[in-house]
Design a protein around this motif. Structure first.
Motif, PDB file in Angstrom:
ATOM      1  N   LYS A 374       0.854  -1.262   0.188  1.00 21.27           N
ATOM      2  CA  LYS A 374      -0.006   0.120  -0.032  1.00 21.27           C
ATOM      3  C   LYS A 374       1.056   1.370   0.109  1.00 21.27           C
ATOM      4  CE  LYS A 374      -3.806   0.122   2.234  1.00 21.27           C
ATOM      5  NZ  LYS A 374      -4.934   0.155   3.339  1.00 21.27           N
ATOM      6  N   ALA A 377       1.970   2.874  -3.198  1.00 24.29           N
ATOM      7  CA  ALA A 377       0.862   3.597  -4.129  1.00 24.29           C
ATOM      8  C   ALA A 377       1.045   4.765  -4.026  1.00 24.29           C
ATOM      9  CB  ALA A 377      -0.686   3.192  -3.503  1.00 24.29           C
ATOM     10  N   LYS A 378       1.746   5.308  -3.021  1.00 26.21           N
ATOM     11  CA  LYS A 378       1.999   6.773  -2.791  1.00 26.21           C
ATOM     12  C   LYS A 378       2.808   7.535  -3.932  1.00 26.21           C
ATOM     13  CE  LYS A 378       2.807   8.885   0.860  1.00 26.21           C
ATOM     14  NZ  LYS A 378       3.527   9.289   2.161  1.00 26.21           N
ATOM     15  N   SER A 380       2.460   6.766  -7.175  1.00 30.93           N
ATOM     16  CA  SER A 380       1.528   6.835  -8.664  1.00 30.93           C
ATOM     17  C   SER A 380       2.029   5.551  -9.514  1.00 30.93           C
ATOM     18  CB  SER A 380       1.793   7.997  -9.119  1.00 30.93           C
ATOM     19  OG  SER A 380       1.152   9.125  -8.391  1.00 30.93           O
ATOM     20  N   LEU A 405      -2.408   3.886  -9.996  1.00 29.83           N
ATOM     21  CA  LEU A 405      -2.909   4.757  -9.079  1.00 29.83           C
ATOM     22  C   LEU A 405      -2.355   6.016  -9.087  1.00 29.83           C
ATOM     23  CD1 LEU A 405      -2.742   2.050  -6.079  1.00 29.83           C
ATOM     24  CD2 LEU A 405      -4.554   2.918  -6.899  1.00 29.83           C
ATOM     25  N   VAL A 408      -2.565   9.604  -4.368  1.00 28.39           N
ATOM     26  CA  VAL A 408      -2.796   8.639  -3.346  1.00 28.39           C
ATOM     27  C   VAL A 408      -2.162   9.310  -2.003  1.00 28.39           C
ATOM     28  CG1 VAL A 408      -2.268   6.469  -1.730  1.00 28.39           C
ATOM     29  CG2 VAL A 408      -2.762   6.331  -4.236  1.00 28.39           C
ATOM     30  N   THR A 409      -2.733   9.696  -0.898  1.00 23.61           N
ATOM     31  CA  THR A 409      -2.254  10.421   0.372  1.00 23.61           C
ATOM     32  C   THR A 409      -2.197   9.319   1.439  1.00 23.61           C
ATOM     33  OG1 THR A 409      -4.632  10.847   1.034  1.00 23.61           O
ATOM     34  CG2 THR A 409      -3.694  12.307  -0.440  1.00 23.61           C
ATOM     35  N   ASP A 412      -5.333   8.444   2.439  1.00 20.23           N
ATOM     36  CA  ASP A 412      -6.146   7.063   1.570  1.00 20.23           C
ATOM     37  C   ASP A 412      -5.579   5.940   2.028  1.00 20.23           C
ATOM     38  OD1 ASP A 412      -7.525   9.046   0.053  1.00 20.23           O
ATOM     39  OD2 ASP A 412      -5.627   9.223  -1.339  1.00 20.23           O
ATOM     40  N   LEU A 413      -4.185   5.641   2.465  1.00 20.88           N
ATOM     41  CA  LEU A 413      -3.552   4.537   2.993  1.00 20.88           C
ATOM     42  C   LEU A 413      -4.543   3.644   3.949  1.00 20.88           C
ATOM     43  CD1 LEU A 413       0.156   5.077   2.204  1.00 20.88           C
ATOM     44  CD2 LEU A 413      -1.357   4.201   0.650  1.00 20.88           C
ATOM     45  N   LEU A 420      -9.365   2.095  -1.838  1.00 21.02           N
ATOM     46  CA  LEU A 420      -8.439   2.855  -2.302  1.00 21.02           C
ATOM     47  C   LEU A 420      -8.217   2.820  -3.714  1.00 21.02           C
ATOM     48  CD1 LEU A 420      -5.680   4.460  -1.973  1.00 21.02           C
ATOM     49  CD2 LEU A 420      -4.463   2.181  -1.911  1.00 21.02           C
ATOM     50  N   LYS A 423     -11.050   4.828  -5.507  1.00 21.69           N
ATOM     51  CA  LYS A 423     -10.990   6.369  -5.185  1.00 21.69           C
ATOM     52  C   LYS A 423      -9.746   6.755  -6.130  1.00 21.69           C
ATOM     53  CE  LYS A 423     -10.342   9.949  -1.840  1.00 21.69           C
ATOM     54  NZ  LYS A 423      -9.998  10.491  -0.306  1.00 21.69           N
ATOM     55  N   ARG A 424      -8.599   6.246  -5.938  1.00 21.50           N
ATOM     56  CA  ARG A 424      -7.556   6.537  -6.857  1.00 21.50           C
ATOM     57  C   ARG A 424      -6.930   5.797  -7.910  1.00 21.50           C
ATOM     58  NH1 ARG A 424      -7.260  11.534  -5.114  1.00 21.50           N
ATOM     59  NH2 ARG A 424      -7.297  11.754  -2.612  1.00 21.50           N
TER      60      ARG A 424
END
Length: 502
Positions: A374, A377-378, A380, A405, A408-409, A412-413, A420, A423-424
């Motif tokens: 996860k 994911a930040k 992208s 993705l 992602v913030t 969000d994680l 997740l 949304k992303r």
């Protein structure tokens, strides 16, 4: 001092210097062997050093290593207690237990196998007639039974040999040869492989690797099924940097396969009517492969392209091209995940696949790695099929897609993985297909009743266009799909909107 005395002192000095150099070279080679085989089992759960011997002399040494490849044998379990014969009402449960045992046997991992490698080492500075820290001649050591089986393929030739020259810096060059192999059985078929040659150059730090590989070709035929496959010359070269680890090796790879032909005149299976359906011969030619990987700002990216021309049956393919890539992969996170997966026996299919213990081990590993997955994911991450293109008679079909993705913030994680993604998550796909090809496919499929008749194709495409599923662009039919910010669009319009599949 007399001339003879001077010469004697000089000769002694040379002897001492040579002896010291030889001792140093021997020590360095022994140290590198120890390091290499100590590290090997730490890389993967699938390889173990089960026996090792290093017989070192002054001018040379012989290293013999036996490796076990595959799943590690499970510890011997205690003998089960005797089980009483089931009563009449318990017979169903007993049968179910037997079925479970059979299922577990079907999913049991393959037994590990062992190979033994023998290296004959000549210490420098004059090693094997050349100026080097050492030269090494490597070969497989086979028992009598294995040797007999190997000779069925390779004859009396050694199946695998390698010659390595080690420089004084620790860098080395290895030339490896795999002998040609042939197996033919009357009434069954034959397999002929023309062998392979490879050269690998590695720097002292083991972080830079260059290699060239050549395989002249192979031929395979199965008499009963009629299946044949012919592969022409394959040549591959690469220049790689493994400073960040082999999983994250960067650099460029180039390859070319002259030809690949596959034929199944009797088909590969049985049609519903009980008759074998012949498949058209597939011939691919001039196949070029290019792969490249990079790391920039801690993010790993890789991509590859395969292209060439060919023929399917009587249809000539002027050009085909397939390209895929992955981008914005957090390098440190990816390495952690890959290392953990490689070092896990359960993740590599070891243990009984259907057993509770195996399932629990995989779940535990997945749960352990979930936060790291996860966290990646930040950055992208994105992957996709950049291009799949086929061109015939000037007409071109093309498909592409990307998935990933974005935005992602940290907040969000905290959400579940599904939330997740909704949304992303971002997904985009494009397709283009000539109308004539749709009609031809319908004509071919109509003979077996698998597709509508060709005369209905135009009407079906028109209906799809009215509903917004497809568009007409000259002689082509196109479609676009996009999912982002939790909504789905077809050809640029939200799903459900007029002209968008409502």
């Amino acid at each position: 001092m007399s001339k003879k005395a001077v010469l004697g002192v000089l000769a002694a000095a040379i002897a001492v210097a040579y002896g010291g150099s030889t001792w140093w070279a021997a020590s360095q080679i022994k140290s590198r062997y120890d390091t290499a085989f100590d590290e090997l089992p730490k890389q993967t759960a699938m390889v173990r050093v089960v026996e090792r011997n290093y017989d070192r002399g002054f001018l040379g040494a012989v290293s013999t290593v036996t490796l076990e490849i595959g799943c590690a044998p499970e510890p011997a379990a205690a003998a089960p207690a005797p089980v009483a014969k089931p009563a009449e009402g318990e017979e169903a449960d007993a049968d179910a237990d037997e079925d479970n045992k059979d299922a577990e046997a079907d999913t049991a991992p393959l037994k590990p196998f062992r190979i033994t490698l023998r290296d004959t080492i000549h210490h420098g500075p004059l090693a094997g007639g050349s100026l080097a820290a050492a030269t090494i001649d490597s070969e497989l050591v086979l028992d009598a039974q294995t040797q007999a089986n190997v000779e069925k393929f390779f004859g009396k030739a050694k199946p695998l040999t390698a010659h390595t020259k080690v420089g004084f810096s620790g860098a080395f060059t290895t030339d490896m040869t795999v002998a040609p192999a042939k197996l033919a059985e009357d009434g069954k078929g034959q397999f002929t492989w023309q062998g392979a040659q490879a050269r690998m150059e590695v720097n002292a730090a083991r972080t830079q690797v260059r290699y060239d590989l050549t395989m002249p070709g192979l031929d395979f035929s199965d008499t009963r099924s009629g299946v044949t496959m012919k592969m022409g010359k394959l040549a591959v070269k690469a220049d790689m940097d493994s400073s960040a680890g082999w999983i994250l090796a960067t650099g460029k790879t180039e390859g070319r396969l002259d030809s690949l032909e596959f034929a199944a005149p009797k088909g590969l299976g049985t049609a519903s009517g009980g008759e074998h359906k012949a498949l058209p011969t597939v011939l691919l030619q001039g196949i070029d492969l290019i792969g490249e990987a990079t790391i920039k700002d801690g993010l790993y990216a890789s991509g590859g392209t395969l292209k060439g021309s060919g023929k399917i049956g009587e249809t000539k393919i002027d050009k085909f091209e397939v390209g895929s890539s992955a981008r914005n992969i957090h390098a440190a996170g990816y390495k952690k995940l890959a290392d953990a997966w490689m070092q896990s026996g359960a993740a590599n299919g070891c243990g009984k696949g259907g057993s509770k213990a195996s399932q629990e081990a995989i779940k535990a590993l997945t749960d352990q790695l979930a936060p790291d997955i996860k966290a990646m994911a930040k950055y992208s991450p994105e992957f996709g099929l950049d291009k799949m293109l086929v061109e015939i008679d000037g007409k071109r079909a093309e498909i592409s897609y990307t998935a990933g993705l974005t935005g992602v913030t940290d907040e969000d994680l905290q959400a579940p993985g599904t939330a997740l993604m909704m949304k992303r998550g971002v997904f985009k796909a494009n397709a283009r297909l000539p109308m004539k090809w749709l009609e031809k496919l319908a004509e071919t499929g109509a003979e077996s009743g698998q597709t509508p008749p060709p005369e209905m194709v135009a009407g079906l495409v028109e209906q799809g266009e009215q509903k917004g599923f497809v568009k007409r662009d000259g002689d082509d039919v196109t479609a676009q799909v996009e999912f982002s910010a939790g909504s789905l669009k077809v050809n640029g319009k939200p799903l459900g909107a007029p002209g968008a599949g409502n």
